[in-house]
Motif scaffolding. Structure first.
Motif, short mmCIF file in Angstrom:
data_model
loop_
_atom_site.label_atom_id
_atom_site.label_comp_id
_atom_site.label_asym_id
_atom_site.label_seq_id
_atom_site.Cartn_x
_atom_site.Cartn_y
_atom_site.Cartn_z
N THR A 1 -3.56 -3.66 -10.44
CA THR A 1 -5.01 -3.56 -10.31
C THR A 1 -5.55 -4.69 -9.43
N VAL A 2 -5.08 -5.91 -9.66
CA VAL A 2 -5.51 -7.05 -8.83
C VAL A 2 -5.11 -6.83 -7.37
N LEU A 3 -3.89 -6.34 -7.16
CA LEU A 3 -3.43 -6.09 -5.79
C LEU A 3 -4.30 -5.05 -5.09
N VAL A 4 -4.69 -4.00 -5.81
CA VAL A 4 -5.54 -2.97 -5.22
C VAL A 4 -6.91 -3.54 -4.87
N VAL B 1 -5.39 5.69 1.15
CA VAL B 1 -3.98 5.35 0.94
C VAL B 1 -3.82 4.38 -0.23
N VAL B 2 -4.70 3.38 -0.28
CA VAL B 2 -4.62 2.37 -1.35
C VAL B 2 -4.87 3.02 -2.71
N LEU B 3 -5.90 3.85 -2.81
CA LEU B 3 -6.23 4.47 -4.10
C LEU B 3 -5.15 5.45 -4.55
N LEU C 1 -6.47 -5.56 -1.73
CA LEU C 1 -6.23 -4.73 -0.55
C LEU C 1 -7.50 -4.02 -0.10
N LEU C 2 -8.28 -3.53 -1.07
CA LEU C 2 -9.53 -2.87 -0.72
C LEU C 2 -10.51 -3.86 -0.10
N TYR C 3 -10.54 -5.06 -0.64
CA TYR C 3 -11.45 -6.09 -0.10
C TYR C 3 -11.02 -6.54 1.29
N GLU C 4 -9.71 -6.65 1.49
CA GLU C 4 -9.19 -7.09 2.79
C GLU C 4 -9.42 -6.03 3.86
N GLY C 5 -9.26 -4.75 3.49
CA GLY C 5 -9.69 -3.66 4.34
C GLY C 5 -8.77 -3.25 5.47
N SER C 6 -7.55 -3.79 5.54
CA SER C 6 -6.66 -3.43 6.65
C SER C 6 -6.00 -2.07 6.43
N LEU C 7 -5.93 -1.63 5.18
CA LEU C 7 -5.35 -0.33 4.86
C LEU C 7 -6.45 0.66 4.49
N SER C 8 -6.17 1.93 4.73
CA SER C 8 -7.12 2.98 4.38
C SER C 8 -7.40 2.98 2.88
#
Length: 422
Positions: free
Chosen positions: A89-92, A105-107, A95-102
């Motif tokens: 959950t923390v990693l997601v 895809v992340v969800l 990753l969402l905050y960083e925004g480099s991945l769709s």
């Protein structure tokens, strides 16, 4: 915290119960967000049946998972699962905050990674309840009844609606709420472990010390293969057959009812609320009536009520269709409540009988088998209902469901059982 020093909160099974509630609430917040994510276009509609099939397929592997984790302390397994849930959950969130991945895809990756958690936690929770039953059958019955009842409150009444609401504001809120609930669950489970003496070495001492030998994988398949299809109060096939009967139509009947109304969302939501209320009442009713008769009679009567309820639904569909006046709508909702009540009553009676009969080393395997069978039954029922077009024409699915329930009732009623099948 001072309240943990109070006598009732200091009991391990009470602390485990709170941990169970919080853990399931957090997972349900995530599950509740998925339909809304589909509705707003962040996920494709095909994701719902694909995710359901994927998660059910994982759950069907429960017997193999039980072979791997059944001899470990359920505390250790559950704490590791909570840590895993918090980490992903923390990693997601990062990753969402960083925004480099769709975001998509992340969800989707997160939902897939999180889908492995329920099968492990269900086996560990079942193993824990089995250990309680060896120490005190009455405590195990109480734990079963109240946990199954209030888990419905945690998931259907609190978790899923909260997830659907929060995702309208931000996906971050959904993830943070799950993270907080998981952390709180970890705390309660850790506090229970520190106060418990059933698993002092980190292994399932009750299973290891019991005089029933644990079977290897091949022996287990042979032994349980014979047990699975022996219909009885403790059989792992009994409740799954009820799920198969209901799975043919219960996802689709509210959709069909909604077609006859201008307030489609309200009708579907109302059916969910009444079904949830029935699922809450059933285990508590069993707890109140558990001493009245043997488990076999409890299970048989519950399945008979399921069959009668389905027959009454057939009559309602034939007579009134989905032209919903207020009295007709009330009648449908009452039957939905009764159907879920009877099914949940059957589930807790079947679970308690199984804990008593297969206590010891064989119980973790039996938990896995029962969970696998239930997942397969739900999967078969749901897809069969879809192929029967139950959302538009529910009559055939209802008739087939009633026939299955009646056959199970007849099989239990006529069966001669041994002393262990109480």
């Amino acid at each position: 915290m001072k309240f943990l020093k109070l006598k009732i909160f200091g009991k391990p099974h009470v602390l485990m119960f709170f941990g169970l509630m919080l853990s399931y609430s957090g997972s349900s917040v995530i599950e509740g967000a998925i339909p809304t994510l589909v509705a707003v276009g962040m996920l494709s509609p095909i994701w719902i049946p694909l995710y359901t099939t994927f998660s059910r397929a994982i759950n069907a592997s429960a017997y193999v998972v039980a072979r791997l984790i059944g001899h470990y302390s359920p505390y250790r397994v559950l704490l590791i699962c909570e840590v895993y849930d918090m980490v992903i959950t923390v990693l997601v969130i990062l990753l969402l905050y960083e925004g480099s991945l769709s975001t998509l895809v992340v969800l989707m990756t997160y939902f897939i990674l999180a889908s492995f958690i329920p099968v492990i936690t269900n086996i560990a929770n079942g193993t824990y309840a089995g250990a309680i039953s060896l120490k005190s059958e009455s405590t195990a019955v109480t734990f079963n009844a109240f946990s199954l009842s209030l888990l419905t409150l945690a998931t259907l009444v609190i978790g899923r609606p909260l997830g659907s609401l929060l995702v309208n504001y931000s996906i971050y809120l959904v993830l943070i709420v799950n993270l907080v609930m998981t952390a709180a669950s970890f705390f309660f489970r850790w506090a229970a472990m520190k106060r418990d003496t059933m698993f002092p070495t980190g292994r399932n001492q009750y299973a290891l010390n019991n005089n029933v030998s644990r079977l290897n994988l091949v022996e287990g398949i042979r032994y349980f293969g014979g047990q699975i299809f022996r219909l009885s109060a403790s059989s792992p096939i009994t409740t799954p057959l009820v799920y198969l009967s209901m799975g043919l139509f219960f996802y689709y009947l509210p959709l069909w009812l909604a077609e006859g109304s201008d307030r489609k969302g309200e009708i579907v939501a109302m059916a969910g609320v009444f079904g949830g209320l029935g699922s809450m009442i059933g285990p508590l009713l069993f707890f109140a009536l558990k001493e009245r008769c043997r488990y076999r009679r409890h299970v048989t009567i519950a399945i008979l009520v399921v069959a009668i309820d389905e027959i009454m639904l057939i009559g309602m569909v034939w007579r009134y269709g989905n032209a919903l006046s207020i009295p007709v709508l009330c009648a449908y909702m009452a039957l939905i409540l009764l159907l879920y009540l009877a099914a949940s009553y059957c589930n807790v009676a079947n679970l308690t009988a199984r804990q008593k009969r297969y206590a010891g080393k064989r119980y973790p395997d039996m938990v896995g088998i029962a969970f696998s069978m239930a997942s397969l039954a739900m999967l078969v029922g749901t897809w069969s209902g879809y192929m029967l077009d139950a959302s538009s024409h529910p009559m055939v699915a209802l008739i087939l469901g009633a026939v299955i329930a009646l056959l199970v009732t007849a099989g239990l009623w006529l069966k001669t059982t041994g002393k262990t099948d109480t």
